[in-house]
Scaffold this active site. Structure first.
Site, PDB file in Angstrom:
ATOM      1  N   MET A 195       1.714  12.079   1.908  1.00  0.00           N
ATOM      2  CA  MET A 195       2.065  11.025   0.961  1.00  0.00           C
ATOM      3  C   MET A 195       0.943  10.000   1.008  1.00  0.00           C
ATOM      4  SD  MET A 195       5.507   8.763   0.916  1.00  0.00           S
ATOM      5  CE  MET A 195       5.610   7.196   0.057  1.00  0.00           C
ATOM      6  N   ILE A 197      -0.916   6.587  -0.957  1.00  0.00           N
ATOM      7  CA  ILE A 197      -1.072   5.534  -1.955  1.00  0.00           C
ATOM      8  C   ILE A 197      -2.539   5.112  -1.903  1.00  0.00           C
ATOM      9  CG2 ILE A 197      -0.323   3.263  -2.745  1.00  0.00           C
ATOM     10  CD1 ILE A 197       1.903   5.368  -2.769  1.00  0.00           C
ATOM     11  N   GLN A 202      -2.369  -0.243  -2.779  1.00  0.00           N
ATOM     12  CA  GLN A 202      -1.683  -0.480  -1.511  1.00  0.00           C
ATOM     13  C   GLN A 202      -1.216  -1.921  -1.394  1.00  0.00           C
ATOM     14  OE1 GLN A 202      -4.414   0.879   1.507  1.00  0.00           O
ATOM     15  NE2 GLN A 202      -4.206   3.034   0.938  1.00  0.00           N
ATOM     16  N   GLY A 203      -0.119  -2.106  -0.659  1.00  0.00           N
ATOM     17  CA  GLY A 203       0.420  -3.447  -0.441  1.00  0.00           C
ATOM     18  C   GLY A 203       1.256  -3.978  -1.581  1.00  0.00           C
ATOM     19  N   GLY A 205       4.146  -2.228  -2.660  1.00  0.00           N
ATOM     20  CA  GLY A 205       5.495  -1.671  -2.571  1.00  0.00           C
ATOM     21  C   GLY A 205       5.651  -0.295  -3.198  1.00  0.00           C
ATOM     22  N   HIS A 206       4.536   0.341  -3.618  1.00  0.00           N
ATOM     23  CA  HIS A 206       4.638   1.650  -4.259  1.00  0.00           C
ATOM     24  C   HIS A 206       5.095   2.734  -3.279  1.00  0.00           C
ATOM     25  CE1 HIS A 206       2.792   0.075  -7.863  1.00  0.00           C
ATOM     26  NE2 HIS A 206       1.757  -0.368  -7.161  1.00  0.00           N
ATOM     27  N   GLY A 207       4.685   2.608  -2.018  1.00  0.00           N
ATOM     28  CA  GLY A 207       5.080   3.611  -1.027  1.00  0.00           C
ATOM     29  C   GLY A 207       6.587   3.694  -0.884  1.00  0.00           C
ATOM     30  N   ALA A 208       7.240   2.535  -0.792  1.00  0.00           N
ATOM     31  CA  ALA A 208       8.692   2.511  -0.652  1.00  0.00           C
ATOM     32  C   ALA A 208       9.370   3.064  -1.904  1.00  0.00           C
ATOM     33  CB  ALA A 208       9.168   1.087  -0.380  1.00  0.00           C
ATOM     34  N   GLU A 230       6.597  16.517   8.032  1.00  0.00           N
ATOM     35  CA  GLU A 230       5.863  17.214   9.074  1.00  0.00           C
ATOM     36  C   GLU A 230       4.822  16.287   9.689  1.00  0.00           C
ATOM     37  OE1 GLU A 230       2.894  21.118   9.510  1.00  0.00           O
ATOM     38  OE2 GLU A 230       3.624  20.476   7.562  1.00  0.00           O
TER      39      GLU A 230
END
Length: 373
Positions: A195, A197, A202-203, A205-208, A230
Protein backbone atom coordinates in the site's frame (compact mmCIF):
# COMPACT_ATOMS: atom_id res chain seq x y z
CA UNK A 1 39.40 10.57 0.78
CA UNK A 2 42.88 10.46 2.28
CA UNK A 3 45.23 8.02 0.61
CA UNK A 4 43.47 8.16 -2.76
CA UNK A 5 45.47 8.85 -5.86
CA UNK A 6 44.78 11.91 -7.96
CA UNK A 7 43.09 9.69 -10.56
CA UNK A 8 40.86 8.05 -7.94
CA UNK A 9 39.83 11.45 -6.62
CA UNK A 10 38.94 12.59 -10.13
CA UNK A 11 36.88 9.44 -10.78
CA UNK A 12 35.09 9.82 -7.43
CA UNK A 13 33.64 13.06 -8.78
CA UNK A 14 31.70 10.97 -11.28
CA UNK A 15 29.69 9.13 -8.62
CA UNK A 16 26.05 10.19 -8.24
CA UNK A 17 23.57 9.38 -5.48
CA UNK A 18 20.70 7.77 -7.41
CA UNK A 19 18.11 8.75 -4.80
CA UNK A 20 18.93 12.35 -5.66
CA UNK A 21 19.47 11.82 -9.39
CA UNK A 22 16.07 10.20 -9.96
CA UNK A 23 13.41 12.87 -10.36
CA UNK A 24 9.78 11.76 -10.30
CA UNK A 25 6.81 13.89 -11.26
CA UNK A 26 3.06 13.55 -11.75
CA UNK A 27 2.18 15.90 -14.58
CA UNK A 28 -1.26 17.44 -15.07
CA UNK A 29 -0.40 20.45 -17.21
CA UNK A 30 2.54 21.24 -19.54
CA UNK A 31 3.74 23.93 -17.16
CA UNK A 32 4.26 21.26 -14.46
CA UNK A 33 7.29 20.05 -16.43
CA UNK A 34 9.27 23.14 -15.43
CA UNK A 35 7.82 23.43 -11.93
CA UNK A 36 10.39 22.06 -9.47
CA UNK A 37 7.82 22.08 -6.67
CA UNK A 38 6.02 19.15 -8.32
CA UNK A 39 9.18 17.01 -8.41
CA UNK A 40 9.85 14.34 -5.79
CA UNK A 41 12.64 11.81 -5.23
CA UNK A 42 12.62 8.13 -4.30
CA UNK A 43 13.33 6.82 -0.83
CA UNK A 44 15.15 3.79 -2.20
CA UNK A 45 16.94 2.85 -5.40
CA UNK A 46 19.03 -0.14 -4.26
CA UNK A 47 16.94 -2.70 -6.14
CA UNK A 48 17.92 -1.02 -9.40
CA UNK A 49 21.34 0.48 -8.65
CA UNK A 50 22.72 -1.77 -5.92
CA UNK A 51 23.12 -1.39 -2.17
CA UNK A 52 25.28 1.74 -2.47
CA UNK A 53 22.53 3.48 -4.48
CA UNK A 54 25.17 5.05 -6.70
CA UNK A 55 25.54 5.47 -10.46
CA UNK A 56 29.12 5.85 -11.67
CA UNK A 57 30.30 7.78 -14.68
CA UNK A 58 28.33 11.03 -14.61
CA UNK A 59 28.38 14.55 -13.23
CA UNK A 60 25.10 16.37 -12.74
CA UNK A 61 23.12 13.20 -13.47
CA UNK A 62 19.34 13.54 -13.73
CA UNK A 63 17.13 10.52 -14.37
CA UNK A 64 13.77 11.98 -15.31
CA UNK A 65 10.71 9.76 -14.88
CA UNK A 66 7.65 11.92 -15.45
CA UNK A 67 4.15 10.43 -15.43
CA UNK A 68 0.87 11.70 -16.78
CA UNK A 69 -1.16 12.07 -13.58
CA UNK A 70 -4.08 10.27 -15.26
CA UNK A 71 -3.11 7.10 -17.09
CA UNK A 72 0.60 7.27 -16.11
CA UNK A 73 1.97 7.57 -19.65
CA UNK A 74 5.70 7.98 -19.03
CA UNK A 75 8.48 10.31 -20.10
CA UNK A 76 11.95 8.85 -19.51
CA UNK A 77 15.04 10.94 -20.12
CA UNK A 78 18.64 11.01 -18.88
CA UNK A 79 20.54 14.27 -18.55
CA UNK A 80 24.05 15.01 -17.30
CA UNK A 81 26.68 17.74 -17.51
CA UNK A 82 29.67 15.45 -18.02
CA UNK A 83 30.34 11.76 -18.66
CA UNK A 84 33.44 9.84 -17.65
CA UNK A 85 33.96 8.29 -21.11
CA UNK A 86 34.53 11.76 -22.49
CA UNK A 87 37.34 12.49 -20.02
CA UNK A 88 39.15 9.23 -19.33
CA UNK A 89 40.27 6.41 -21.59
CA UNK A 90 39.27 2.82 -20.77
CA UNK A 91 36.73 3.87 -18.11
CA UNK A 92 33.09 3.06 -18.76
CA UNK A 93 30.06 4.74 -17.22
CA UNK A 94 27.24 2.64 -15.77
CA UNK A 95 24.53 1.83 -18.28
CA UNK A 96 21.83 3.75 -16.44
CA UNK A 97 19.35 3.56 -19.30
CA UNK A 98 19.31 -0.25 -19.43
CA UNK A 99 18.81 -0.46 -15.67
CA UNK A 100 15.73 1.78 -15.85
CA UNK A 101 14.38 0.02 -18.94
CA UNK A 102 14.26 -3.23 -16.96
CA UNK A 103 11.58 -1.87 -14.64
CA UNK A 104 9.48 0.46 -16.81
CA UNK A 105 7.24 -1.11 -19.46
CA UNK A 106 7.79 -0.32 -23.15
CA UNK A 107 5.87 2.45 -24.84
CA UNK A 108 7.33 5.35 -22.85
CA UNK A 109 8.22 8.71 -24.42
CA UNK A 110 11.76 10.04 -24.71
CA UNK A 111 10.66 13.33 -26.27
CA UNK A 112 9.12 16.08 -24.16
CA UNK A 113 7.02 17.21 -27.13
CA UNK A 114 5.56 13.71 -27.57
CA UNK A 115 4.78 13.57 -23.86
CA UNK A 116 3.00 16.96 -23.92
CA UNK A 117 0.88 15.84 -26.86
CA UNK A 118 -0.21 12.80 -24.82
CA UNK A 119 -1.25 15.10 -21.97
CA UNK A 120 -3.64 16.87 -24.30
CA UNK A 121 -5.09 13.60 -25.63
CA UNK A 122 -5.65 12.11 -22.18
CA UNK A 123 -7.25 15.12 -20.53
CA UNK A 124 -10.53 13.22 -20.07
CA UNK A 125 -8.94 10.17 -18.40
CA UNK A 126 -11.36 8.16 -16.25
CA UNK A 127 -10.08 5.70 -13.61
CA UNK A 128 -10.46 1.99 -14.29
CA UNK A 129 -13.00 -0.19 -12.52
CA UNK A 130 -15.84 0.48 -10.11
CA UNK A 131 -16.15 3.56 -7.90
CA UNK A 132 -16.12 2.52 -4.22
CA UNK A 133 -15.72 5.75 -2.28
CA UNK A 134 -15.62 9.53 -2.73
CA UNK A 135 -14.24 11.96 -0.16
CA UNK A 136 -12.85 15.50 0.08
CA UNK A 137 -9.64 16.92 1.53
CA UNK A 138 -9.15 20.62 2.23
CA UNK A 139 -6.13 21.97 0.39
CA UNK A 140 -4.61 24.90 2.27
CA UNK A 141 -2.58 26.10 -0.69
CA UNK A 142 -5.55 26.13 -3.05
CA UNK A 143 -7.92 27.33 -0.33
CA UNK A 144 -10.59 24.82 -1.32
CA UNK A 145 -11.75 21.24 -0.88
CA UNK A 146 -10.42 18.75 -3.43
CA UNK A 147 -12.46 15.65 -4.23
CA UNK A 148 -10.81 12.23 -4.45
CA UNK A 149 -12.21 8.87 -5.52
CA UNK A 150 -11.19 5.28 -4.84
CA UNK A 151 -11.85 2.64 -7.49
CA UNK A 152 -11.64 -1.15 -7.44
CA UNK A 153 -10.28 -2.74 -10.62
CA UNK A 154 -8.91 -6.08 -11.78
CA UNK A 155 -7.23 -7.50 -14.87
CA UNK A 156 -10.56 -7.96 -16.66
CA UNK A 157 -10.86 -4.17 -17.04
CA UNK A 158 -9.70 -3.21 -20.55
CA UNK A 159 -6.40 -1.31 -20.34
CA UNK A 160 -5.88 -1.89 -16.62
CA UNK A 161 -3.10 -4.47 -17.03
CA UNK A 162 -0.96 -1.93 -18.93
CA UNK A 163 -1.84 0.81 -16.42
CA UNK A 164 -0.86 -1.49 -13.55
CA UNK A 165 2.51 -2.19 -15.16
CA UNK A 166 3.24 1.53 -15.20
CA UNK A 167 1.88 2.06 -11.70
CA UNK A 168 3.92 -0.63 -9.98
CA UNK A 169 7.24 0.94 -11.01
CA UNK A 170 6.73 3.30 -8.05
CA UNK A 171 7.07 0.34 -5.69
CA UNK A 172 10.78 0.06 -6.47
CA UNK A 173 11.37 3.60 -5.27
CA UNK A 174 9.28 3.64 -2.09
CA UNK A 175 8.98 0.12 -0.65
CA UNK A 176 12.31 -1.26 0.54
CA UNK A 177 11.75 -4.92 -0.29
CA UNK A 178 9.17 -4.49 -3.03
CA UNK A 179 8.62 -6.98 -5.82
CA UNK A 180 6.31 -6.76 -8.79
CA UNK A 181 3.01 -8.59 -8.45
CA UNK A 182 2.36 -11.65 -10.59
CA UNK A 183 -0.98 -10.55 -11.99
CA UNK A 184 -1.45 -13.91 -13.71
CA UNK A 185 -1.70 -15.55 -10.28
CA UNK A 186 -5.46 -15.77 -9.68
CA UNK A 187 -4.90 -15.28 -5.94
CA UNK A 188 -3.24 -11.84 -6.27
CA UNK A 189 -6.55 -10.02 -5.77
CA UNK A 190 -6.94 -11.57 -2.32
CA UNK A 191 -3.70 -10.39 -0.73
CA UNK A 192 -3.10 -6.87 0.52
CA UNK A 193 0.67 -6.97 0.17
CA UNK A 194 1.56 -3.37 -0.66
CA UNK A 195 0.00 0.00 0.00
CA UNK A 196 1.64 3.21 -1.12
CA UNK A 197 0.69 6.87 -0.92
CA UNK A 198 3.02 8.91 -3.12
CA UNK A 199 4.91 11.84 -1.48
CA UNK A 200 2.81 14.66 -3.02
CA UNK A 201 -0.25 13.24 -1.25
CA UNK A 202 1.20 12.12 2.07
CA UNK A 203 -0.03 13.63 5.32
CA UNK A 204 -3.51 14.37 3.96
CA UNK A 205 -5.34 11.33 5.33
CA UNK A 206 -5.47 9.36 2.06
CA UNK A 207 -3.91 6.28 3.65
CA UNK A 208 -6.70 5.97 6.20
CA UNK A 209 -9.35 6.53 3.53
CA UNK A 210 -7.82 3.86 1.29
CA UNK A 211 -7.32 1.37 4.12
CA UNK A 212 -10.89 1.74 5.40
CA UNK A 213 -12.33 1.49 1.89
CA UNK A 214 -10.40 -1.71 1.15
CA UNK A 215 -11.37 -3.15 4.53
CA UNK A 216 -15.06 -2.37 4.03
CA UNK A 217 -14.95 -3.83 0.51
CA UNK A 218 -13.69 -7.21 1.73
CA UNK A 219 -15.72 -7.01 4.93
CA UNK A 220 -18.88 -7.27 2.84
CA UNK A 221 -17.76 -10.52 1.20
CA UNK A 222 -19.25 -13.69 2.78
CA UNK A 223 -16.21 -15.69 1.62
CA UNK A 224 -13.71 -13.53 3.55
CA UNK A 225 -12.99 -14.50 7.15
CA UNK A 226 -9.97 -12.33 7.94
CA UNK A 227 -8.39 -9.20 6.45
CA UNK A 228 -4.68 -8.88 7.11
CA UNK A 229 -1.42 -7.82 5.46
CA UNK A 230 1.76 -9.68 4.67
CA UNK A 231 4.77 -8.41 6.67
CA UNK A 232 3.32 -4.95 7.44
CA UNK A 233 5.64 -1.99 8.05
CA UNK A 234 5.62 0.00 11.29
CA UNK A 235 3.74 2.86 9.64
CA UNK A 236 1.20 0.43 8.20
CA UNK A 237 0.54 -1.00 11.69
CA UNK A 238 -0.08 2.51 13.04
CA UNK A 239 -2.49 3.23 10.19
CA UNK A 240 -4.27 -0.07 10.75
CA UNK A 241 -4.60 0.65 14.48
CA UNK A 242 -6.30 3.96 13.73
CA UNK A 243 -8.77 2.57 11.20
CA UNK A 244 -9.68 -0.55 13.19
CA UNK A 245 -10.21 1.45 16.38
CA UNK A 246 -12.39 3.86 14.43
CA UNK A 247 -14.49 0.95 13.14
CA UNK A 248 -14.71 -0.85 16.50
CA UNK A 249 -15.28 2.00 18.94
CA UNK A 250 -19.07 1.97 18.57
CA UNK A 251 -19.50 -1.79 18.95
CA UNK A 252 -21.39 -2.63 22.18
CA UNK A 253 -18.64 -4.99 23.35
CA UNK A 254 -16.21 -2.04 23.51
CA UNK A 255 -18.30 0.11 25.84
CA UNK A 256 -16.25 1.74 28.66
CA UNK A 257 -17.85 -0.56 31.23
CA UNK A 258 -16.90 -3.72 29.33
CA UNK A 259 -13.43 -2.41 28.50
CA UNK A 260 -12.67 -2.01 32.22
CA UNK A 261 -13.65 -5.66 32.77
CA UNK A 262 -10.82 -6.86 30.52
CA UNK A 263 -10.35 -8.46 27.13
CA UNK A 264 -13.16 -10.89 26.39
CA UNK A 265 -14.30 -13.55 23.95
CA UNK A 266 -17.30 -11.33 23.23
CA UNK A 267 -14.93 -8.74 21.75
CA UNK A 268 -13.19 -11.36 19.63
CA UNK A 269 -16.47 -12.76 18.32
CA UNK A 270 -18.20 -9.44 17.61
CA UNK A 271 -15.15 -7.90 15.90
CA UNK A 272 -14.69 -11.00 13.74
CA UNK A 273 -18.32 -11.46 12.79
CA UNK A 274 -19.16 -7.80 12.12
CA UNK A 275 -15.83 -6.39 10.90
CA UNK A 276 -13.69 -9.43 9.90
CA UNK A 277 -10.98 -8.44 12.40
CA UNK A 278 -8.86 -11.26 13.81
CA UNK A 279 -8.12 -11.90 17.48
CA UNK A 280 -4.63 -10.39 17.45
CA UNK A 281 -5.81 -7.11 15.94
CA UNK A 282 -8.88 -7.06 18.20
CA UNK A 283 -6.59 -7.29 21.21
CA UNK A 284 -4.71 -4.15 20.08
CA UNK A 285 -8.02 -2.35 19.51
CA UNK A 286 -9.08 -3.32 23.03
CA UNK A 287 -5.84 -2.00 24.56
CA UNK A 288 -6.14 1.33 22.72
CA UNK A 289 -9.79 1.83 23.66
CA UNK A 290 -9.18 0.74 27.25
CA UNK A 291 -6.41 3.34 27.48
CA UNK A 292 -8.98 5.96 26.44
CA UNK A 293 -11.39 4.71 29.10
CA UNK A 294 -8.70 4.57 31.81
CA UNK A 295 -7.88 7.45 34.13
CA UNK A 296 -4.08 7.07 34.10
CA UNK A 297 -3.91 9.62 36.94
CA UNK A 298 -5.76 7.15 39.17
CA UNK A 299 -3.14 4.79 40.68
CA UNK A 300 -5.50 1.79 40.79
CA UNK A 301 -6.78 2.21 37.21
CA UNK A 302 -3.29 2.91 35.91
CA UNK A 303 -1.88 -0.17 37.62
CA UNK A 304 -4.72 -2.33 36.29
CA UNK A 305 -4.06 -1.17 32.73
CA UNK A 306 -0.30 -1.62 33.01
CA UNK A 307 -0.62 -5.16 34.35
CA UNK A 308 -3.20 -6.10 31.73
CA UNK A 309 -1.00 -4.99 28.82
CA UNK A 310 2.21 -6.38 30.33
CA UNK A 311 0.51 -9.73 30.81
CA UNK A 312 0.32 -9.96 27.03
CA UNK A 313 3.77 -8.53 26.43
CA UNK A 314 5.41 -10.92 28.88
CA UNK A 315 4.54 -13.94 26.72
CA UNK A 316 7.92 -14.15 24.92
CA UNK A 317 9.80 -13.72 28.23
CA UNK A 318 7.86 -16.58 29.85
CA UNK A 319 8.75 -18.71 26.86
CA UNK A 320 12.43 -18.03 27.55
CA UNK A 321 11.94 -19.02 31.18
CA UNK A 322 10.37 -22.33 30.10
CA UNK A 323 13.33 -22.90 27.82
CA UNK A 324 15.63 -22.17 30.74
CA UNK A 325 13.88 -24.80 32.88
CA UNK A 326 14.48 -27.37 30.14
CA UNK A 327 18.13 -26.33 29.94
CA UNK A 328 18.60 -26.96 33.66
CA UNK A 329 17.63 -30.57 33.07
CA UNK A 330 19.55 -31.11 29.86
CA UNK A 331 22.74 -29.02 29.83
CA UNK A 332 26.08 -29.53 31.54
CA UNK A 333 26.92 -26.88 34.18
CA UNK A 334 29.32 -24.95 31.93
CA UNK A 335 26.76 -24.92 29.09
CA UNK A 336 24.03 -23.78 31.46
CA UNK A 337 26.19 -20.92 32.75
CA UNK A 338 26.72 -19.73 29.18
CA UNK A 339 22.97 -19.72 28.51
CA UNK A 340 22.17 -17.99 31.82
CA UNK A 341 24.52 -15.19 30.88
CA UNK A 342 22.33 -14.56 27.83
CA UNK A 343 19.13 -14.46 29.87
CA UNK A 344 19.43 -11.50 32.22
CA UNK A 345 16.15 -11.26 34.12
CA UNK A 346 16.73 -7.66 35.14
CA UNK A 347 17.31 -6.76 31.52
CA UNK A 348 14.11 -8.55 30.58
CA UNK A 349 12.14 -6.46 33.07
CA UNK A 350 13.71 -3.29 31.67
CA UNK A 351 12.87 -4.34 28.12
CA UNK A 352 9.30 -5.16 29.17
CA UNK A 353 8.84 -1.70 30.70
CA UNK A 354 10.38 -0.06 27.63
CA UNK A 355 8.04 -2.00 25.34
CA UNK A 356 5.05 -0.97 27.45
CA UNK A 357 5.95 2.72 27.42
CA UNK A 358 6.52 2.68 23.64
CA UNK A 359 3.18 0.96 23.13
CA UNK A 360 1.34 3.51 25.27
CA UNK A 361 3.00 6.31 23.32
CA UNK A 362 1.86 4.76 20.02
CA UNK A 363 -1.65 4.22 21.40
CA UNK A 364 -1.90 7.85 22.53
CA UNK A 365 -1.08 9.04 19.01
CA UNK A 366 -3.88 6.87 17.65
CA UNK A 367 -6.31 8.34 20.17
CA UNK A 368 -5.19 11.90 19.40
CA UNK A 369 -5.79 11.33 15.70
CA UNK A 370 -9.15 9.73 16.45
CA UNK A 371 -10.20 12.77 18.49
CA UNK A 372 -9.43 15.00 15.49
CA UNK A 373 -11.21 12.79 12.91
Amino acid sequence: MAGLSAMEKKLAEFKCNTNEAIQLKLVRFPEDLEDDSTTFNPEYSHQVFGDDEVAFGYKGLKILLYYNAGNLSTLFRIEYTSKVNENFDCVEADDVESKIRKIIPPGFCTSTDDFVSLLEKEVNFKPFGTLLHTYSVHNEEAGEDITYQIYQADMTCPGFREYHERLQTFLMWFIETASFIDVDDERWNYFLVQMLILPPFQGEGHGAQLFETVHRYYMSSPTVLDITAEDPSENYVKLRDFVLVKLCQDLPCFSPEKLMQGFSQEMVTEAQQKLKINKQHTRRVYEILRLRATDMGDPEQSRGYRLDVKKRLIGPYKKKQRELAKMRRCLRPEELTNQLNQIDLNMQHEQLEESFQQLVSDYRRVLERLAQA
